[in-house]
Design a protein around this motif. Sequence first.
Motif, PDB file in Angstrom:
ATOM      1  N   GLY A 149      53.303  36.491  41.289  1.00  0.00           N
ATOM      2  CA  GLY A 149      52.642  35.230  40.915  1.00  0.00           C
ATOM      3  C   GLY A 149      52.365  34.439  42.177  1.00  0.00           C
ATOM      4  N   VAL A 150      53.268  33.502  42.504  1.00  0.00           N
ATOM      5  CA  VAL A 150      53.147  32.800  43.784  1.00  0.00           C
ATOM      6  C   VAL A 150      53.692  33.761  44.850  1.00  0.00           C
ATOM      7  CG1 VAL A 150      53.784  30.764  45.114  1.00  0.00           C
ATOM      8  CG2 VAL A 150      53.460  30.571  42.636  1.00  0.00           C
ATOM      9  N   LYS A 215      41.317  39.396  55.288  1.00  0.00           N
ATOM     10  CA  LYS A 215      40.487  38.325  54.697  1.00  0.00           C
ATOM     11  C   LYS A 215      39.770  38.783  53.442  1.00  0.00           C
ATOM     12  CE  LYS A 215      39.093  36.771  59.285  1.00  0.00           C
ATOM     13  NZ  LYS A 215      38.029  36.798  60.272  1.00  0.00           N
ATOM     14  N   SER A 216      39.293  40.039  53.484  1.00  0.00           N
ATOM     15  CA  SER A 216      38.459  40.542  52.399  1.00  0.00           C
ATOM     16  C   SER A 216      39.239  40.705  51.094  1.00  0.00           C
ATOM     17  CB  SER A 216      37.855  41.891  52.793  1.00  0.00           C
ATOM     18  OG  SER A 216      38.910  42.797  53.049  1.00  0.00           O
ATOM     19  N   GLU A 217      40.575  40.643  51.172  1.00  0.00           N
ATOM     20  CA  GLU A 217      41.386  40.833  49.960  1.00  0.00           C
ATOM     21  C   GLU A 217      41.588  39.552  49.160  1.00  0.00           C
ATOM     22  OE1 GLU A 217      44.673  43.972  50.579  1.00  0.00           O
ATOM     23  OE2 GLU A 217      44.192  43.280  52.606  1.00  0.00           O
ATOM     24  N   ILE A 218      41.111  38.424  49.681  1.00  0.00           N
ATOM     25  CA  ILE A 218      41.208  37.160  48.937  1.00  0.00           C
ATOM     26  C   ILE A 218      40.013  37.071  47.984  1.00  0.00           C
ATOM     27  CG2 ILE A 218      41.253  34.627  49.138  1.00  0.00           C
ATOM     28  CD1 ILE A 218      43.694  35.980  50.361  1.00  0.00           C
ATOM     29  N   ASP A 219      40.302  36.873  46.701  1.00  0.00           N
ATOM     30  CA  ASP A 219      39.206  36.780  45.734  1.00  0.00           C
ATOM     31  C   ASP A 219      38.598  35.380  45.689  1.00  0.00           C
ATOM     32  OD1 ASP A 219      39.271  39.484  44.523  1.00  0.00           O
ATOM     33  OD2 ASP A 219      41.332  38.905  44.057  1.00  0.00           O
ATOM     34  N   TRP A 220      39.470  34.350  45.797  1.00  0.00           N
ATOM     35  CA  TRP A 220      38.976  32.978  45.674  1.00  0.00           C
ATOM     36  C   TRP A 220      39.700  32.060  46.641  1.00  0.00           C
ATOM     37  CZ3 TRP A 220      34.780  32.152  42.847  1.00  0.00           C
ATOM     38  CH2 TRP A 220      34.485  33.058  41.824  1.00  0.00           C
ATOM     39  N   ARG A 275      42.670  36.928  35.611  1.00  0.00           N
ATOM     40  CA  ARG A 275      44.048  37.389  35.797  1.00  0.00           C
ATOM     41  C   ARG A 275      44.109  38.510  36.826  1.00  0.00           C
ATOM     42  NH1 ARG A 275      47.887  33.882  34.576  1.00  0.00           N
ATOM     43  NH2 ARG A 275      47.386  32.810  32.645  1.00  0.00           N
ATOM     44  N   GLY A 276      45.104  38.438  37.685  1.00  0.00           N
ATOM     45  CA  GLY A 276      45.310  39.482  38.687  1.00  0.00           C
ATOM     46  C   GLY A 276      44.611  39.209  40.004  1.00  0.00           C
ATOM     47  N   GLU A 277      43.702  38.237  40.019  1.00  0.00           N
ATOM     48  CA  GLU A 277      42.979  37.965  41.271  1.00  0.00           C
ATOM     49  C   GLU A 277      43.859  37.181  42.254  1.00  0.00           C
ATOM     50  OE1 GLU A 277      38.286  38.146  40.245  1.00  0.00           O
ATOM     51  OE2 GLU A 277      39.245  36.214  39.832  1.00  0.00           O
ATOM     52  N   LYS A 278      43.517  37.351  43.540  1.00  0.00           N
ATOM     53  CA  LYS A 278      44.280  36.663  44.590  1.00  0.00           C
ATOM     54  C   LYS A 278      43.568  35.363  44.992  1.00  0.00           C
ATOM     55  CE  LYS A 278      47.013  40.267  46.739  1.00  0.00           C
ATOM     56  NZ  LYS A 278      46.557  41.416  45.914  1.00  0.00           N
ATOM     57  N   LEU A 279      44.332  34.287  44.915  1.00  0.00           N
ATOM     58  CA  LEU A 279      43.787  32.966  45.217  1.00  0.00           C
ATOM     59  C   LEU A 279      44.491  32.402  46.439  1.00  0.00           C
ATOM     60  CD1 LEU A 279      44.212  31.398  41.635  1.00  0.00           C
ATOM     61  CD2 LEU A 279      42.497  33.065  42.398  1.00  0.00           C
ATOM     62  N   LEU A 280      43.712  31.802  47.303  1.00  0.00           N
ATOM     63  CA  LEU A 280      44.291  31.095  48.445  1.00  0.00           C
ATOM     64  C   LEU A 280      44.034  29.603  48.254  1.00  0.00           C
ATOM     65  CD1 LEU A 280      45.671  30.962  51.157  1.00  0.00           C
ATOM     66  CD2 LEU A 280      43.604  31.792  52.243  1.00  0.00           C
ATOM     67  N   LEU A 281      45.114  28.864  48.059  1.00  0.00           N
ATOM     68  CA  LEU A 281      45.031  27.410  47.889  1.00  0.00           C
ATOM     69  C   LEU A 281      45.415  26.761  49.210  1.00  0.00           C
ATOM     70  CD1 LEU A 281      45.198  28.493  44.990  1.00  0.00           C
ATOM     71  CD2 LEU A 281      46.928  26.780  44.472  1.00  0.00           C
ATOM     72  N   GLU A 282      44.725  25.705  49.604  1.00  0.00           N
ATOM     73  CA  GLU A 282      45.116  25.009  50.839  1.00  0.00           C
ATOM     74  C   GLU A 282      44.768  23.528  50.776  1.00  0.00           C
ATOM     75  OE1 GLU A 282      42.443  23.755  52.269  1.00  0.00           O
ATOM     76  OE2 GLU A 282      40.850  25.234  52.483  1.00  0.00           O
ATOM     77  N   GLY A 283      45.598  22.727  51.440  1.00  0.00           N
ATOM     78  CA  GLY A 283      45.341  21.281  51.445  1.00  0.00           C
ATOM     79  C   GLY A 283      45.827  20.631  52.727  1.00  0.00           C
ATOM     80  N   TRP A 290      50.134  19.474  55.712  1.00  0.00           N
ATOM     81  CA  TRP A 290      49.196  20.495  55.274  1.00  0.00           C
ATOM     82  C   TRP A 290      49.970  21.694  54.757  1.00  0.00           C
ATOM     83  CZ3 TRP A 290      50.227  19.216  60.264  1.00  0.00           C
ATOM     84  CH2 TRP A 290      50.513  20.223  61.184  1.00  0.00           C
ATOM     85  N   GLY A 291      49.285  22.510  53.970  1.00  0.00           N
ATOM     86  CA  GLY A 291      49.988  23.655  53.409  1.00  0.00           C
ATOM     87  C   GLY A 291      49.059  24.552  52.626  1.00  0.00           C
ATOM     88  N   SER A 292      49.607  25.705  52.251  1.00  0.00           N
ATOM     89  CA  SER A 292      48.820  26.682  51.504  1.00  0.00           C
ATOM     90  C   SER A 292      49.718  27.411  50.518  1.00  0.00           C
ATOM     91  CB  SER A 292      48.195  27.711  52.455  1.00  0.00           C
ATOM     92  OG  SER A 292      49.229  28.502  53.012  1.00  0.00           O
ATOM     93  N   ALA A 293      49.082  28.081  49.579  1.00  0.00           N
ATOM     94  CA  ALA A 293      49.799  28.973  48.662  1.00  0.00           C
ATOM     95  C   ALA A 293      48.903  30.167  48.394  1.00  0.00           C
ATOM     96  CB  ALA A 293      50.121  28.252  47.362  1.00  0.00           C
ATOM     97  N   LEU A 294      49.498  31.348  48.465  1.00  0.00           N
ATOM     98  CA  LEU A 294      48.781  32.564  48.069  1.00  0.00           C
ATOM     99  C   LEU A 294      49.303  32.948  46.688  1.00  0.00           C
ATOM    100  CD1 LEU A 294      46.745  34.752  49.104  1.00  0.00           C
ATOM    101  CD2 LEU A 294      48.769  36.159  49.492  1.00  0.00           C
ATOM    102  N   ILE A 295      48.380  33.124  45.755  1.00  0.00           N
ATOM    103  CA  ILE A 295      48.767  33.327  44.358  1.00  0.00           C
ATOM    104  C   ILE A 295      48.068  34.548  43.798  1.00  0.00           C
ATOM    105  CG2 ILE A 295      48.473  32.338  42.035  1.00  0.00           C
ATOM    106  CD1 ILE A 295      48.879  29.610  43.349  1.00  0.00           C
ATOM    107  N   GLN A 296      48.823  35.366  43.102  1.00  0.00           N
ATOM    108  CA  GLN A 296      48.185  36.378  42.261  1.00  0.00           C
ATOM    109  C   GLN A 296      48.176  35.787  40.866  1.00  0.00           C
ATOM    110  OE1 GLN A 296      49.012  40.371  43.223  1.00  0.00           O
ATOM    111  NE2 GLN A 296      48.584  41.111  41.149  1.00  0.00           N
ATOM    112  N   TYR A 297      47.003  35.425  40.401  1.00  0.00           N
ATOM    113  CA  TYR A 297      46.909  34.609  39.181  1.00  0.00           C
ATOM    114  C   TYR A 297      47.307  35.406  37.935  1.00  0.00           C
ATOM    115  CZ  TYR A 297      45.068  31.716  35.482  1.00  0.00           C
ATOM    116  OH  TYR A 297      44.957  30.975  34.341  1.00  0.00           O
TER     117      TYR A 297
END
Length: 297
Positions: A149-150, A215-220, A275-283, A290-297
Amino acid sequence: MNTTDAWIRERTGIVKRHIAADDETTLDLAEAAARQALDAAGLQSNDIDLIVVATTTPDCVFPSVACLLQQRLGVTNSSPAFDVQAVCAGFAYALSVADNFIRAGSSTTALVIGAETFSRILNWEDRNTCVLFGDGAGAVILEASNEPGVLSTHLHADGRYAELLHVPNGVSRGYDVVQQQEAFVQMRGNEVFRMAVRKLQEVVVETLAVNNLDKSEIDWLVPHQANIRIIAATAKKLDMGMEKVVVTVHDHGNTSAASIPLALDTAVRDGRIKRGEKLLLEGFGGGFTWGSALIQY
Ligand code: COA
């Protein structure tokens, strides 16, 4: 005010934003988002055993918005509830805290919310800030699971830059009633802009490296929505086309801690994120934080 719609669109990407009604508070927005998240997850209030609210604009000095929300939602299981204050990086911080509670076995079902009424701390005569921010709330629920997940979270702060983006007074320093602007956001926009671009680029590189990902493995990319030009610079660093970036800044402006969960919610509900996609969140926000989270949704 000496500004134009064209300037705001061109320099920020903001087309519209939402302002809470006079009788609405951060708690009201947080409650609406929380109820939608509970519905989406098919859970009851008392299934929640941790509430973390990221906010810089709480209803009261205390209790926290999280405690007020616990009562509103009818959570009666005495589980912990608290606020996290990291301004526009607040959601990344809150998500990281909740993820670590779950990893440590302290919680099983966490409600994580970003909620803000930033309109209440704007000087509506300062064109450098008042055109940028809006009000809103977004929520997610994290559940303990053996499924991925996270995948990782990454948090940073550098207090040396405090004065570039701040509300310079507060409870302990007091508010200067003569200089009312002391109770409102002040920002050196250009310097904040440059630092945001640099630190967000660093944190996305760090996130990829820690997870041994290309880089190419991040879906969103689901970025904090401060300025379309900051978002585009981060996407460029990831060699990511803008069609893979969730952009809501045109609809919401900068809603601080609410902006990442609002963007996530938009793209989940319209079917882009699956579902199952990889998301990169950042703020990135005041502090600086500042920070980020890599998530498999
Ligand atoms: N309307 C019209 N003109 C404006 C304006 C507005 N609302 N706000 C600033 N300007 C003017 C400035 O006064 C300046 O005029 P000058 O050249 O005569 O001095 C000119 O526009 C350019 O200002 P500058 O600050 O260099 O513009 P910019 O391209 O950096 O854009 C921001 C300004 C605020 C949009 C941009 O710096 C930004 O987005 N910064 C980061 C803000 C942010 O994300 N903060 C939150 C972090 S979470």
